[in-house]
Design an enzyme around this catalytic site. Structure first.
Site, mmCIF file in Angstrom:
data_model
loop_
_atom_site.group_PDB
_atom_site.id
_atom_site.type_symbol
_atom_site.label_atom_id
_atom_site.label_comp_id
_atom_site.label_asym_id
_atom_site.label_seq_id
_atom_site.Cartn_x
_atom_site.Cartn_y
_atom_site.Cartn_z
ATOM 1 N N CYS A 119 0.811 -1.223 0.000
ATOM 2 C CA CYS A 119 0.000 0.000 0.000
ATOM 3 C C CYS A 119 0.843 1.271 0.000
ATOM 4 O O CYS A 119 0.311 2.359 -0.168
ATOM 5 C CB CYS A 119 -0.941 0.012 1.192
ATOM 6 S SG CYS A 119 -2.190 -1.273 1.075
ATOM 7 N N HIS A 259 -2.911 7.253 2.978
ATOM 8 C CA HIS A 259 -3.381 5.989 2.414
ATOM 9 C C HIS A 259 -4.718 5.648 3.079
ATOM 10 O O HIS A 259 -4.885 5.822 4.281
ATOM 11 C CB HIS A 259 -2.347 4.897 2.675
ATOM 12 C CG HIS A 259 -2.855 3.525 2.364
ATOM 13 N ND1 HIS A 259 -3.379 3.198 1.127
ATOM 14 C CD2 HIS A 259 -2.941 2.401 3.122
ATOM 15 C CE1 HIS A 259 -3.750 1.929 1.150
ATOM 16 N NE2 HIS A 259 -3.508 1.420 2.345
ATOM 17 N N ASN A 289 -10.085 0.342 0.247
ATOM 18 C CA ASN A 289 -8.632 0.348 0.129
ATOM 19 C C ASN A 289 -8.240 -0.178 -1.248
ATOM 20 O O ASN A 289 -8.367 -1.367 -1.526
ATOM 21 C CB ASN A 289 -8.040 -0.534 1.244
ATOM 22 C CG ASN A 289 -6.524 -0.571 1.228
ATOM 23 O OD1 ASN A 289 -5.884 -0.095 0.294
ATOM 24 N ND2 ASN A 289 -5.956 -1.158 2.265
HETATM 25 O O1 UT7 Z 1 -3.575 -1.262 3.616
HETATM 26 C C1 UT7 Z 1 -2.669 -2.264 3.992
HETATM 27 C C2 UT7 Z 1 -2.576 -2.385 5.443
HETATM 28 N N1 UT7 Z 1 -3.800 -2.882 6.004
HETATM 29 C C3 UT7 Z 1 -4.402 -2.221 6.976
HETATM 30 O O2 UT7 Z 1 -3.968 -1.143 7.333
HETATM 31 C C4 UT7 Z 1 -5.590 -2.884 7.663
HETATM 32 C C5 UT7 Z 1 -5.416 -2.778 9.154
HETATM 33 N N2 UT7 Z 1 -6.449 -3.471 9.909
HETATM 34 C C6 UT7 Z 1 -7.719 -3.044 9.992
HETATM 35 O O3 UT7 Z 1 -8.100 -2.090 9.364
HETATM 36 C C7 UT7 Z 1 -8.627 -3.732 10.969
HETATM 37 O O4 UT7 Z 1 -7.858 -4.568 11.792
HETATM 38 C C8 UT7 Z 1 -9.774 -4.543 10.320
HETATM 39 C C9 UT7 Z 1 -10.770 -3.613 9.659
HETATM 40 C C10 UT7 Z 1 -9.192 -5.505 9.304
HETATM 41 C C11 UT7 Z 1 -10.507 -5.325 11.391
HETATM 42 O O5 UT7 Z 1 -10.990 -4.462 12.392
HETATM 43 P P1 UT7 Z 1 -10.658 -4.726 13.920
HETATM 44 O O6 UT7 Z 1 -11.388 -3.695 14.672
HETATM 45 O O7 UT7 Z 1 -9.191 -4.813 14.094
HETATM 46 O O8 UT7 Z 1 -11.354 -6.127 14.186
HETATM 47 P P2 UT7 Z 1 -10.684 -7.477 14.712
HETATM 48 O O9 UT7 Z 1 -9.905 -8.120 13.630
HETATM 49 O O10 UT7 Z 1 -10.032 -7.235 16.036
HETATM 50 O O11 UT7 Z 1 -11.992 -8.325 14.956
HETATM 51 C C12 UT7 Z 1 -12.953 -7.949 15.960
HETATM 52 C C13 UT7 Z 1 -14.160 -8.875 15.826
HETATM 53 C C14 UT7 Z 1 -13.787 -10.342 15.702
HETATM 54 O O12 UT7 Z 1 -14.776 -11.104 16.382
HETATM 55 P P3 UT7 Z 1 -14.496 -11.694 17.848
HETATM 56 O O13 UT7 Z 1 -13.280 -12.566 17.684
HETATM 57 O O14 UT7 Z 1 -14.256 -10.501 18.697
HETATM 58 O O15 UT7 Z 1 -15.746 -12.439 18.127
HETATM 59 C C15 UT7 Z 1 -13.889 -10.598 14.220
HETATM 60 O O16 UT7 Z 1 -14.191 -11.943 13.928
HETATM 61 O O17 UT7 Z 1 -14.879 -8.546 14.642
HETATM 62 C C16 UT7 Z 1 -15.057 -9.713 13.848
HETATM 63 N N3 UT7 Z 1 -15.067 -9.349 12.441
HETATM 64 C C17 UT7 Z 1 -16.184 -9.011 11.793
HETATM 65 N N4 UT7 Z 1 -17.466 -8.908 12.177
HETATM 66 C C18 UT7 Z 1 -18.370 -8.510 11.262
HETATM 67 C C19 UT7 Z 1 -14.021 -9.273 11.603
HETATM 68 N N5 UT7 Z 1 -14.441 -8.884 10.391
HETATM 69 C C20 UT7 Z 1 -15.770 -8.711 10.474
HETATM 70 C C21 UT7 Z 1 -16.775 -8.325 9.568
HETATM 71 N N6 UT7 Z 1 -18.058 -8.231 10.005
HETATM 72 N N7 UT7 Z 1 -16.484 -8.003 8.275
#
Ligand code: UT7
Length: 332
Positions: A119, A259, A289
């Site tokens: 990215c 970004h 993204n």
């Molecule tokens: O551009 C290249 C670099 N990439 C980035 O900068 C991305 C960086 N990461 C992020 O933007 C975030 O980590 C995400 C958007 C990918 C995820 O958000 P998060 O707030 O970090 O969520 P998490 O991965 O900690 O997950 C929290 C909960 C989990 O459930 P449990 O384990 O707490 O029950 C996930 O399973 O949210 C759940 N979850 C979802 N729920 C509904 C993960 N994805 C989804 C979804 N819909 N799409």
């Protein structure tokens, strides 16, 4: 012309392109277990664009962006010396998508190559292109950032398919001796980030087999919360450093051009820089993204609000890990 200024590379044109097809949060909610509310509050994304159709690769996006750029700047394609294509989703493993784009737009005298920095690809490309201008080796450099992320996204994985979209843009770099242009860059990488963000198969380490395909290994693998923490810290660090070493106060900066990976990462970066929300370029809600495409897509969307002399700070973080910041003055 002011003799006190050395030659810098100035952006003298910007164009961008996205495909027509819109994939909304509502539609994604019918494909995986997610909701509009979750996606909007956790990422700031409402919809993203998808490039549909047979044999449509990243070059389709790049060609449209570069054609538009050359047309609007009145640039004869034959006068382009170098074309750099930042992408993580090349049309093919080889030849370079930059070669395909250059050929299609008639940039017959340019040398061209692809640059893979996740990215951060666009700012790595911008910085690389600027070197060729500063040394006098080139007079016209095109830097394209484009990705067809839908080609490597697993639409059964709710943690990644909600984030990414297709699109890109291109800028023209030309010499400037009036204090405008790219004035400073910080580029960083840390290969230990591979663990958290990669594609398992399809490269030389693990070429495609029936097994890799059935194990869904040809898609983005991301440990989101680990990447999130690195992104917040590192993107803010370089942005704050580039401000400090160029004696820039928050009020000096017309726009932060971040970004677009997650609105929460963008807000955290802006807060550490002291930049108010009205001076953050933001279009993540429309496009998600687009990897190498985000920064030129932002510049294109906000171009009518930019004035000659405006101070901009660009910042990115991505796979590698790679990250960096660019300080420039808008030249037109
Ligand atoms: O551009 C290249 C670099 N990439 C980035 O900068 C991305 C960086 N990461 C992020 O933007 C975030 O980590 C995400 C958007 C990918 C995820 O958000 P998060 O707030 O970090 O969520 P998490 O991965 O900690 O997950 C929290 C909960 C989990 O459930 P449990 O384990 O707490 O029950 C996930 O399973 O949210 C759940 N979850 C979802 N729920 C509904 C993960 N994805 C989804 C979804 N819909 N799409």
């Amino acid at each position: 012309m002011n003799e006190h200024h050395t030659t810098k590379a100035a952006i003298t044109g910007i164009h961008a392109w996205v495909p027509d097809h819109i994939l909304t949060n509502a539609e994604l909610s019918t494909m995986v277990d997610t909701s509009d509310e979750w996606i909007t509050t956790r990422t700031g994304i409402n919809e993203r664009r998808i490039l549909k159709g047979e044999d449509q690769g990243t070059s389709v996006i790049g060609i449209a962006a570069v054609r538009g750029l050359l047309e609007k700047t009145g640039t004869d394609p034959k006068t382009v010396d170098l074309l750099i294509c930042a992408t993580t989703t090349p049309d093919m493993q080889f030849p370079a998508t930059g070669n395909i784009i250059a050929n299609a737009v008639g940039a017959a005298n340019a040398f061209s190559f692809d640059l893979q920095a996740g990215c951060s690809g666009f700012i790595f490309g911008l910085s690389t292109g600027a070197q060729f201008i500063e040394t006098g080796r080139c007079r016209k450099v095109v830097v394209v950032g484009a990705d067809k992320m839908s080609s490597i996204v697993d639409y059964e994985d709710r943690t990644t398919c909600i984030i990414f979209g297709d699109g890109g843009g291109a800028v023209l770099l030309e010499p400037a001796r009036d204090g405008m242009g790219i004035l400073d860059t910080i580029l960083k990488s840390d290969g230990s980030g591979e663990t958290f963000l990669h594609m398992k198969a399809g490269g030389s380490r693990r070429p495609a087999t029936f097994e890799t395909v059935s194990a869904r290994e040809h898609y983005v693998y991301q440990e989101g919360s680990a990447v999130y923490k690195f992104a917040v810290k590192n993107m803010a660090d370089v942005a704050v450093t580039i401000m400090a070493r160029n004696h820039l106060k928050p009020d000096d900066i017309a726009f932060l051009v971040p970004h677009q990976a997650n609105k929460r990462i963008i807000d955290a970066t802006a807060e550490k820089m002291g930049i108010s929300p009205d001076r953050i370029m933001l279009n993540i809600h429309k496009y998600g993204n687009t990897t190498s495409g985000t920064i030129p897509l932002c510049l294109f969307d906000y171009k009518d609000r930019l004035r000659r002399g405006d101070h901009l700070v660009l910042a990115a973080f991505g796979a590698g890990f790679t990250w960096g910041a660019v300080y420039l003055r808008w030249a037109y």
